[in-house]
Design an enzyme around this catalytic site. Structure first.
Site, PDB file in Angstrom:
ATOM      1  CG  ASP A   1      13.115   0.038  12.597  1.00  0.00           C
ATOM      2  OD1 ASP A   1      12.821   0.226  11.410  1.00  0.00           O
ATOM      3  OD2 ASP A   1      12.694  -0.926  13.259  1.00  0.00           O
TER       4      ASP A   1
ATOM      5  CG  ASN B   1      12.001   1.586   6.703  1.00  0.00           C
ATOM      6  OD1 ASN B   1      11.261   1.014   5.895  1.00  0.00           O
ATOM      7  ND2 ASN B   1      12.028   1.256   7.987  1.00  0.00           N
TER       8      ASN B   1
ATOM      9  CG  HIS C   1       9.122   1.611  12.396  1.00  0.00           C
ATOM     10  ND1 HIS C   1       9.457   0.283  12.211  1.00  0.00           N
ATOM     11  CD2 HIS C   1       8.715   1.719  13.682  1.00  0.00           C
ATOM     12  CE1 HIS C   1       9.265  -0.377  13.350  1.00  0.00           C
ATOM     13  NE2 HIS C   1       8.806   0.475  14.260  1.00  0.00           N
TER      14      HIS C   1
ATOM     15  CB  SER D   1      -0.986  -0.001   1.177  1.00  0.00           C
ATOM     16  OG  SER D   1      -0.356   0.322   2.388  1.00  0.00           O
ATOM     17  CG  ASN D   2       3.380   2.812   3.132  1.00  0.00           C
ATOM     18  OD1 ASN D   2       3.185   3.998   3.346  1.00  0.00           O
ATOM     19  ND2 ASN D   2       3.096   1.861   4.029  1.00  0.00           N
TER      20      ASN D   2
ATOM     21  CD  GLU E   1       2.679   2.985   7.887  1.00  0.00           C
ATOM     22  OE1 GLU E   1       3.276   2.531   6.905  1.00  0.00           O
ATOM     23  OE2 GLU E   1       2.256   2.254   8.802  1.00  0.00           O
TER      24      GLU E   1
END
Ligand code: GRF
Length: 207
Positions: A161, A118, A120, A28-29, A190
């Site tokens: 992360d 990234n 998270h 989805s991102n 997000e």
């Protein structure tokens, strides 16, 4: 590194975006970033999606969106050199991890330092690191009785992360939240945060 073409006397520079997706992610991102490139939120071309496995759900989504897909398995002995070769040939301005579960090889992190992002699903530095992915993150947030959660876009290093935080978006944790309701609220954030963070990064990248 961005693509350049000449239009009369005007030199038009377009950023090139490569997105890495994991073997289980929905994508989805990735799809949201691709859409952001077509609806004007991002001035970039999504030139390539790199999948960890050919049967990854996100791989099918990328193909449906008309994006070129390449498979590089993090389990392969030639992971580092294979990923490097694919990335070098794609000439990315920015590389976005979107549900990508593996650490990137040092050679890749160093070659594209400051250009790998990234996202998270928590407010780092809390609830990050090895094993903190997917629903585990939201379970931990609820188990600790946090009053807020959110998402973080950060630069990628050789550790999980840990890179510099570029953008965070926050939401309330509700008293009747389940892992699923919290995950859904964070995912909405997000989808706002990732294109915004990429746009900010691209504004600072020298072409
Ligand atoms: C997202 O929650 C993201 O924060 C994390 O992996 C998940 C990927 O979801 N890194 P999707 O595949 O983009 O829907």
């Amino acid at each position: 590194m961005p693509g350049v073409f000449q239009a009369g006397t005007i030199c038009v520079v377009q950023a090139r975006m490569v997105i890495l997706v994991g073997s289980r992610g929905r994508g989805s991102n990735m799809a949201n970033l691709v859409t952001a490139c077509s609806d004007g939120r991002l001035a970039a071309d999504p030139v390539l999606v790199i999948c960890a496995r050919i049967d990854a759900p996100a791989c099918a989504v990328a193909t449906q969106l008309g994006i070129t897909v390449e498979v590089v398995s993090p389990k392969s002995e030639s992971y580092a050199s294979g990923l490097m070769r694919v990335l070098e040939s794609a000439r990315p301005t920015v590389i976005c991890l979107a549900g990508y579960m593996s650490l990137l090889p040092r050679i890749v992190v160093q070659a594209f330092a400051g250009r790998i992002l990234n996202i998270h699903p928590a407010l780092l530095p809390k609830y990050g690191g090895k094993g903190m992915y997917g629903m585990h993150v939201h379970e931990a947030v609820l188990a600790h009785g946090e009053s807020e959660s959110g998402c973080t876009v950060h630069l990628v290093t050789e550790e999980y992360d840990e890179g510099a935080i570029l953008l965070q978006k926050r939401c309330e944790v509700l008293s009747d939240d389940t892992v699923e309701t919290l995950a859904a609220r964070v995912l909405q954030l997000e989808h706002q945060a990732y294109p915004e963070a990429v746009a900010t990064l691209l504004a600072g990248v020298k072409s």
